[in-house]
Design a protein around this motif. Structure first.
Motif, PDB file in Angstrom:
ATOM      1  N   ASP A  52       0.814  -1.225   0.000  1.00 35.79           N
ATOM      2  CA  ASP A  52       0.000   0.000   0.000  1.00 35.79           C
ATOM      3  C   ASP A  52       0.845   1.272   0.000  1.00 35.79           C
ATOM      4  O   ASP A  52       0.385   2.329  -0.416  1.00 35.79           O
ATOM      5  CB  ASP A  52      -0.886   0.053   1.266  1.00 35.79           C
ATOM      6  CG  ASP A  52      -2.066  -0.908   1.168  1.00 35.79           C
ATOM      7  OD1 ASP A  52      -2.311  -1.416   0.060  1.00 35.79           O
ATOM      8  OD2 ASP A  52      -2.713  -1.144   2.203  1.00 35.79           O
ATOM      9  N   PHE A 195      -4.961  14.481   5.168  1.00 33.47           N
ATOM     10  CA  PHE A 195      -5.921  13.857   6.071  1.00 33.47           C
ATOM     11  C   PHE A 195      -7.316  14.432   5.860  1.00 33.47           C
ATOM     12  O   PHE A 195      -8.299  13.712   5.786  1.00 33.47           O
ATOM     13  CB  PHE A 195      -5.473  14.056   7.522  1.00 33.47           C
ATOM     14  CG  PHE A 195      -6.365  13.372   8.527  1.00 33.47           C
ATOM     15  CD1 PHE A 195      -6.182  12.037   8.837  1.00 33.47           C
ATOM     16  CD2 PHE A 195      -7.383  14.061   9.155  1.00 33.47           C
ATOM     17  CE1 PHE A 195      -7.008  11.402   9.747  1.00 33.47           C
ATOM     18  CE2 PHE A 195      -8.211  13.426  10.074  1.00 33.47           C
ATOM     19  CZ  PHE A 195      -8.019  12.088  10.369  1.00 33.47           C
ATOM     20  N   TYR A 206      -4.187   7.772   3.790  1.00 32.07           N
ATOM     21  CA  TYR A 206      -4.063   6.376   4.227  1.00 32.07           C
ATOM     22  C   TYR A 206      -4.383   6.265   5.716  1.00 32.07           C
ATOM     23  O   TYR A 206      -5.056   5.335   6.165  1.00 32.07           O
ATOM     24  CB  TYR A 206      -2.637   5.907   3.947  1.00 32.07           C
ATOM     25  CG  TYR A 206      -2.402   4.425   4.109  1.00 32.07           C
ATOM     26  CD1 TYR A 206      -3.278   3.504   3.536  1.00 32.07           C
ATOM     27  CD2 TYR A 206      -1.300   3.950   4.798  1.00 32.07           C
ATOM     28  CE1 TYR A 206      -3.055   2.139   3.669  1.00 32.07           C
ATOM     29  CE2 TYR A 206      -1.065   2.593   4.931  1.00 32.07           C
ATOM     30  CZ  TYR A 206      -1.942   1.692   4.369  1.00 32.07           C
ATOM     31  OH  TYR A 206      -1.717   0.349   4.501  1.00 32.07           O
ATOM     32  N   LEU A 208      -6.371   8.224   7.401  1.00 36.64           N
ATOM     33  CA  LEU A 208      -7.815   8.401   7.583  1.00 36.64           C
ATOM     34  C   LEU A 208      -8.556   7.086   7.336  1.00 36.64           C
ATOM     35  O   LEU A 208      -9.396   6.671   8.127  1.00 36.64           O
ATOM     36  CB  LEU A 208      -8.319   9.490   6.633  1.00 36.64           C
ATOM     37  CG  LEU A 208      -9.825   9.715   6.635  1.00 36.64           C
ATOM     38  CD1 LEU A 208     -10.291  10.204   7.986  1.00 36.64           C
ATOM     39  CD2 LEU A 208     -10.209  10.701   5.548  1.00 36.64           C
ATOM     40  N   GLY A 209      -8.211   6.411   6.210  1.00 39.81           N
ATOM     41  CA  GLY A 209      -8.864   5.143   5.906  1.00 39.81           C
ATOM     42  C   GLY A 209      -8.551   4.080   6.945  1.00 39.81           C
ATOM     43  O   GLY A 209      -9.384   3.231   7.258  1.00 39.81           O
ATOM     44  N   SER A 210      -7.351   4.137   7.487  1.00 39.23           N
ATOM     45  CA  SER A 210      -6.913   3.111   8.434  1.00 39.23           C
ATOM     46  C   SER A 210      -7.472   3.335   9.840  1.00 39.23           C
ATOM     47  O   SER A 210      -7.598   2.378  10.602  1.00 39.23           O
ATOM     48  CB  SER A 210      -5.377   3.085   8.506  1.00 39.23           C
ATOM     49  OG  SER A 210      -4.846   2.802   7.233  1.00 39.23           O
ATOM     50  N   LEU A 211      -7.792   4.585  10.176  1.00 41.41           N
ATOM     51  CA  LEU A 211      -8.278   4.875  11.527  1.00 41.41           C
ATOM     52  C   LEU A 211      -9.507   4.047  11.870  1.00 41.41           C
ATOM     53  O   LEU A 211      -9.652   3.574  12.998  1.00 41.41           O
ATOM     54  CB  LEU A 211      -8.626   6.363  11.648  1.00 41.41           C
ATOM     55  CG  LEU A 211      -7.540   7.306  12.122  1.00 41.41           C
ATOM     56  CD1 LEU A 211      -8.058   8.732  12.119  1.00 41.41           C
ATOM     57  CD2 LEU A 211      -7.059   6.943  13.508  1.00 41.41           C
ATOM     58  N   GLY A 212     -10.381   3.844  10.860  1.00 40.41           N
ATOM     59  CA  GLY A 212     -11.627   3.143  11.103  1.00 40.41           C
ATOM     60  C   GLY A 212     -11.466   1.678  11.434  1.00 40.41           C
ATOM     61  O   GLY A 212     -12.425   1.015  11.791  1.00 40.41           O
ATOM     62  N   ARG A 213     -10.274   1.136  11.298  1.00 38.95           N
ATOM     63  CA  ARG A 213     -10.088  -0.297  11.516  1.00 38.95           C
ATOM     64  C   ARG A 213      -9.825  -0.651  12.968  1.00 38.95           C
ATOM     65  O   ARG A 213      -9.900  -1.819  13.333  1.00 38.95           O
ATOM     66  CB  ARG A 213      -8.919  -0.801  10.675  1.00 38.95           C
ATOM     67  CG  ARG A 213      -9.131  -0.618   9.215  1.00 38.95           C
ATOM     68  CD  ARG A 213      -7.936  -1.038   8.416  1.00 38.95           C
ATOM     69  NE  ARG A 213      -7.651  -2.454   8.549  1.00 38.95           N
ATOM     70  CZ  ARG A 213      -7.216  -3.212   7.568  1.00 38.95           C
ATOM     71  NH1 ARG A 213      -7.044  -2.683   6.385  1.00 38.95           N
ATOM     72  NH2 ARG A 213      -6.946  -4.481   7.751  1.00 38.95           N
ATOM     73  N   GLY A 214      -9.467   0.340  13.764  1.00 40.32           N
ATOM     74  CA  GLY A 214      -9.191   0.051  15.163  1.00 40.32           C
ATOM     75  C   GLY A 214      -7.988  -0.848  15.345  1.00 40.32           C
ATOM     76  O   GLY A 214      -7.981  -1.734  16.192  1.00 40.32           O
ATOM     77  N   GLU A 215      -6.968  -0.649  14.512  1.00 40.89           N
ATOM     78  CA  GLU A 215      -5.763  -1.487  14.601  1.00 40.89           C
ATOM     79  C   GLU A 215      -4.537  -0.609  14.865  1.00 40.89           C
ATOM     80  O   GLU A 215      -3.933  -0.087  13.928  1.00 40.89           O
ATOM     81  CB  GLU A 215      -5.588  -2.295  13.305  1.00 40.89           C
ATOM     82  CG  GLU A 215      -6.707  -3.292  13.125  1.00 40.89           C
ATOM     83  CD  GLU A 215      -6.748  -3.897  11.739  1.00 40.89           C
ATOM     84  OE1 GLU A 215      -7.563  -4.791  11.519  1.00 40.89           O
ATOM     85  OE2 GLU A 215      -5.959  -3.460  10.869  1.00 40.89           O
ATOM     86  N   PRO A 216      -4.154  -0.464  16.137  1.00 40.71           N
ATOM     87  CA  PRO A 216      -3.069   0.462  16.467  1.00 40.71           C
ATOM     88  C   PRO A 216      -1.754   0.148  15.742  1.00 40.71           C
ATOM     89  O   PRO A 216      -1.009   1.074  15.412  1.00 40.71           O
ATOM     90  CB  PRO A 216      -2.900   0.281  17.974  1.00 40.71           C
ATOM     91  CG  PRO A 216      -4.230  -0.194  18.450  1.00 40.71           C
ATOM     92  CD  PRO A 216      -4.787  -1.029  17.337  1.00 40.71           C
ATOM     93  N   ARG A 218      -1.245  -0.695  12.676  1.00 44.25           N
ATOM     94  CA  ARG A 218      -1.250  -0.005  11.394  1.00 44.25           C
ATOM     95  C   ARG A 218      -0.985   1.489  11.599  1.00 44.25           C
ATOM     96  O   ARG A 218      -0.173   2.101  10.885  1.00 44.25           O
ATOM     97  CB  ARG A 218      -2.599  -0.231  10.701  1.00 44.25           C
ATOM     98  CG  ARG A 218      -2.970   0.736   9.606  1.00 44.25           C
ATOM     99  CD  ARG A 218      -2.221   0.530   8.303  1.00 44.25           C
ATOM    100  NE  ARG A 218      -2.579  -0.693   7.616  1.00 44.25           N
ATOM    101  CZ  ARG A 218      -3.621  -0.836   6.800  1.00 44.25           C
ATOM    102  NH1 ARG A 218      -4.421   0.178   6.574  1.00 44.25           N
ATOM    103  NH2 ARG A 218      -3.862  -1.987   6.205  1.00 44.25           N
ATOM    104  N   LEU A 219      -1.663   2.080  12.587  1.00 43.89           N
ATOM    105  CA  LEU A 219      -1.518   3.526  12.817  1.00 43.89           C
ATOM    106  C   LEU A 219      -0.079   3.878  13.194  1.00 43.89           C
ATOM    107  O   LEU A 219       0.490   4.851  12.692  1.00 43.89           O
ATOM    108  CB  LEU A 219      -2.469   3.998  13.913  1.00 43.89           C
ATOM    109  CG  LEU A 219      -3.952   3.702  13.678  1.00 43.89           C
ATOM    110  CD1 LEU A 219      -4.791   4.295  14.798  1.00 43.89           C
ATOM    111  CD2 LEU A 219      -4.409   4.261  12.342  1.00 43.89           C
TER     112      LEU A 219
END
Lengths: 523, 323
Positions: A52, A195, A206, A208-216, A218-219
């Motif tokens: 990605d 953002f 990226y 912004l899209g990743s925030l919704g996954r709840g996976e720290p 990735r953040l």
């Protein structure tokens, strides 16, 4: 201490210890039930997600590079103009302080409203670099060796010859140092605009899209990549500087707004100049809107904001909402200023008293400066909740770093001989600190305060926007929901104005106090 | 305060569209047409992606440019600034802007017949209806506070009894129990939460009196006047796209792995869940994108409960009639 490691080995050892602690804390999910993953987990995730990244990195690098080039071209050009003409410097002082003080999160929505495509990202990146480079240029040019300029003059050289042959050469280290400090600002500015701005590519998009996954993990991975890009951009200019001139390295620059000597001329002339200084930022604002040609409904000129706030049909409720927001934001901003400055101060003193511990802390400090706060704040909420302590920590993290660097510089510059005196009389390290080092570094304390004060408002607004739902930061966001363009512009204008007032307030106190103590301002 | 579009801008657009209209039909083969979406690329916009990829817009002589949205993007702003012809909006903000500021908007279609926004909570600490929110902490994106206040008012709950905090796009605080519920698309977040090994439950604001559309298709009055046929064509092609999409909601998202959904940070499985979940919210006896008289009436009624007094003439259903 058993083993005395030295030089780079000590740095490596400290970094290793830190990474091991991070790994253990992360693996055991000790921080907020896993909001801070282990470093190996973050790296593994980064490796999994790597496909990605290239296009996002490319978009961020592209926008920040363009912004960097544009901002620096204007910054150097303006710096030259200001070095040549003290009148111009005075006239633009208002604009310069405004650019220095403006909180990016209040400006980003305005840029997205008025510009399109990559433009908001580039402008925000350029705004992040302009001030640093402009200041570095002015300082560099005005510190030219007077003996060399005399030689040129003696041989009949003009103003331009002096500029070209002496001042520019002399200013190079300063300008390069400016570019170095400016580079990470460009990256962070671009990411913030990505953002919010609705493009498809860029680390901010990226995120912004990743925030919704709840996976720290990735953040943190995205934050790490942002940190590496910002760090590399700094390193490129650091290497360039040492290669070309072998100048000493400073982590940051003194970012005092360069001040011209009081202009000669009549009282009337001086008054007109002051008036121009105050009017110019508003003229620039007005000109920007006329240039973009965006309709009045969504873009408000200074007159538009005055109309909205004082004359229009909704003026009364608008004022009430603004005042209510300010009543929430201002007290915590003042506390935040004190907290940020206090933290920087403690750190600077500790760096003298316990240099090793602080050295180990520095990598963490650097990461907090480049990790996008939109990614960090939801995780901070888990640790600190949504109260005052969260707002204060966000504000401290936004403010302490430049203040710390300035203070540390100041403490380091105190003459040895002055420190030796109390020591000879058997004073403790702390007594020596209290009686000599601290008073002697007072000018740097003020310089640090000037850096901290406008940024405190930024920190508070970020916390309000993402966590507490109060004050100016929240008002700005709700206004977007109501399509309340007048309020969006009002909040942006008021936040810039406040930052400028804070800054100018410090400058006035500083001048008074230092003059009484017979000290010079740290420029 | 004057809130009209400035005259020069209007004349420019009018002149440009007049020039286009005077061209022979063949030269109009691809009229440039820009749409502003409401958020980043996800299954919410699947029908438009199909209409672009499968040439449905091209069949209507439209060369569509698609602009994705984001937190700082106010879709209505893009059409006011003349950078897009249509925008997908939330009807509450659009109608409030018309009422309060005299903004020159018309709503010409509606993607979601039922707003997918709802209250999401964990099965282990369920919020099953509005009154369960009393005394609880609810995270709401600041732009949606207006909707939550409306739902609370419609259900006789004092907003002061609910602790409303900002929602920062990250469900982690909900999963970790820092908040009791959050406001989000019910078509989306329950999936994300299930991926963390936790089960979510949700209800729609729509089912508790806040009966509004979402992703309403909004144009400025001048665009409506100048580009009516293009807008009808856009609506027709978009409806085709949605019809195609729901023939098999599992079919399309995987195809966009390397195009529309590349690098969004979201998963294809998430989009498939989303696409299935949104089907019942978009279907209407009158066809996709439709606005029925009962639907419009329900929107106006719900909004008036929070003091946004819209009128029937803010909706223009005549373009849908021409499809």
């Amino acid at each position: 201490m058993a083993v005395e490691a030295t030089g780079p080995w000590r740095g490596l050892r400290n970094a290793t210890i830190l990474l091991v602690i991070w790994e253990i804390v992360g693996r055991l999910d000790l921080v907020a039930g896993g909001a801070l993953p282990g470093i190996s987990e973050i790296l593994f995730r980064l490796w999994q997600d790597w496909a990605d990244y290239p296009r996002h990195i490319w978009a961020t690098v592209y926008a920040s590079t363009l912004g960097f080039i544009i901002g620096n071209t204007i910054g150097i050009g303006a710096g030259v103009l200001f070095a040549l003409s003290p009148t111009a410097l005075r006239l633009f002082r208002g604009v310069n302080i405004a650019v220095f003080a403006l909180p990016p999160i209040a400006i980003a929505p305005i840029l997205v409203l008025t510009l399109s495509g990559m433009a908001p990202r580039i402008v925000l990146a350029a705004l992040g670099v302009y001030f640093v480079t402009m200041t570095a240029t002015v300082i560099g040019l005005s510190q030219a060796d007077s003996r060399a300029t005399d030689v040129i003059r003696a041989y009949g050289g003009g103003r331009w010859d002096i500029l070209r042959q002496v001042q520019f050469r002399g200013a190079m280290p300063s300008i390069l140092a400016g570019l170095r400090v400016a580079a990470p600002n460009a990256v962070l500015g671009a990411i913030l605009a990505e953002f919010g701005g609705g493009g498809r590519w860029g680390l901010g998009a990226y995120l912004l899209g990743s925030l919704g996954r709840g996976e720290p993990d990735r953040l943190w991975g995205i934050g790490l990549v942002a940190t590496v890009i910002a760090g590399l951009s700094y390193a490129v200019f650091a290497v360039l500087a040492t290669r070309t001139i072998g100048a000493t390295r400073a982590v940051t620059l003194n970012t005092a707004v360069p001040d011209a000597a009081a202009p000669a001329g009549s009282r009337l002339g001086r008054g007109a100049l002051t008036l121009g200084t105050i009017a110019l930022p508003f003229i620039v604002w007005w000109g920007f809107i006329k240039l973009t040609g965006v309709p009045d409904l969504i873009s408000k000129t200074p007159f538009g904001v005055v109309d909205y706030l004082f004359l229009g049909p909704t003026a009364e409720t608008a004022q009430a909402r603004l005042l209510a927001a300010l009543a929430e934001t201002l007290p915590i901003t003042f506390i935040g200023m004190a907290a940020g400055l206090g933290f920087a101060f403690l750190l600077a003193i500790s760096s003298r008293l316990f240099p090793r511990a602080i050295e180990a802390f520095m990598p963490i400090a650097l990461v907090t400066q480049t990790m996008p706060l939109v990614a960090l704040t939801p995780l901070l909420v888990l640790i600190l909740g949504r109260g005052t302590s969260l707002t204060l920590w966000v504000t401290i993290s936004v403010t302490f770093f430049p203040a710390f660097v300035t203070l540390a510089q100041g403490l380091a510059l105190v003459p040895r001989s002055a420190e030796d005196l109390p020591r000879a009389y058997g004073a403790s390290r702390w007594t020596e600190m209290r009686m000599v080092t601290l008073p002697a570094s007072l000018p740097y304390l003020f310089a640090a305060t000037r850096l901290t004060v406008p940024r405190a408002l930024l920190g508070v607004m970020i916390a309000e926007w993402l966590a507490t739902g109060k004050g100016l930061g929240n008002l700005l966001n709700q206004s977007r929901g109501f399509l309340d363009y007048g309020m969006i512009w009002t909040v942006a204008a008021v936040s810039v104005l406040l930052s400028v007032v804070f800054y100018q307030g410090v400058v006035i106190i500083e001048r008074r106090l230092l003059r009484r103590l017979g000290m010079a301002t740290a420029e | 305060m004057s809130l009209k579009l400035d005259r020069r801008h209007f004349l420019g657009t009018a002149a440009a569209s007049a020039a286009v209209a005077s061209l022979p039909l063949r030269a109009r083969a691809s009229t440039p047409f820009t749409m502003q979406a409401a958020w980043i690329n996800d299954a919410e916009f699947a029908g438009y992606f199909i209409a672009i990829d499968e040439g449905y817009y091209a069949d209507e002589s439209l060369d569509v440019t698609y602009l994705s949205g984001g937190p700082d993007v106010i879709p209505e702003s893009t059409i006011i600034a003349g950078r897009a012809d249509v925008a997908l909006t939330t009807p509450d903000t659009t109608i409030k802007a018309i009422v309060d500021q005299g903004a020159p908007f018309k709503i010409i279609g509606a993607q979601y017949q039922k707003n997918p926004i709802g209250i999401v909570s964990l099965v282990s600490n369920p919020i099953n209806e509005p009154k369960d929110l009393i005394g609880k902490t609810l995270a709401v994106p600041p732009v949606n506070v207006i909707s939550v206040n409306a739902m609370l008012a419609l259900n006789g709950i004092d907003p002061a009894d609910v602790n409303i905090v900002p929602y920062a796009y990250d469900p982690t605080p909900l999963i970790r129990g820092e908040i009791d519920a959050s406001l989000d698309f019910t078509t989306n977040v329950p999936y994300t939460i299930s991926q963390q090994g936790v089960e979510a439950t949700s209800f729609l604001l729509y089912d508790f009196g806040f009966t509004i559309y979402n992703d309403t298709v909004v144009v400025t009055e001048e665009t409506l006047a100048a580009k009516r046929q293009d807008l009808v064509g856009w609506l027709r092609a978009s409806r085709r796209g949605w019809e195609e999409n729901f023939k098999d909601p599992n079919l399309w998202p995987p195809k966009w792995k390397d195009s529309w959904f590349a690098g969004t940070g979201r998963t294809i499985e998430n989009e498939i869940f989303f696409n299935n979940a949104q089907q019942p919210l978009m279907e209407s006896p009158a066809g996709f994108m439709a606005m029925t008289e009962e639907g419009i009436e329900a929107n106006l009624r719900a909004l008036s409960a929070v003091g946004i007094n819209g009128t029937r003439d803010m909706f223009d259903t005549t373009l849908l009639d021409e499809i």
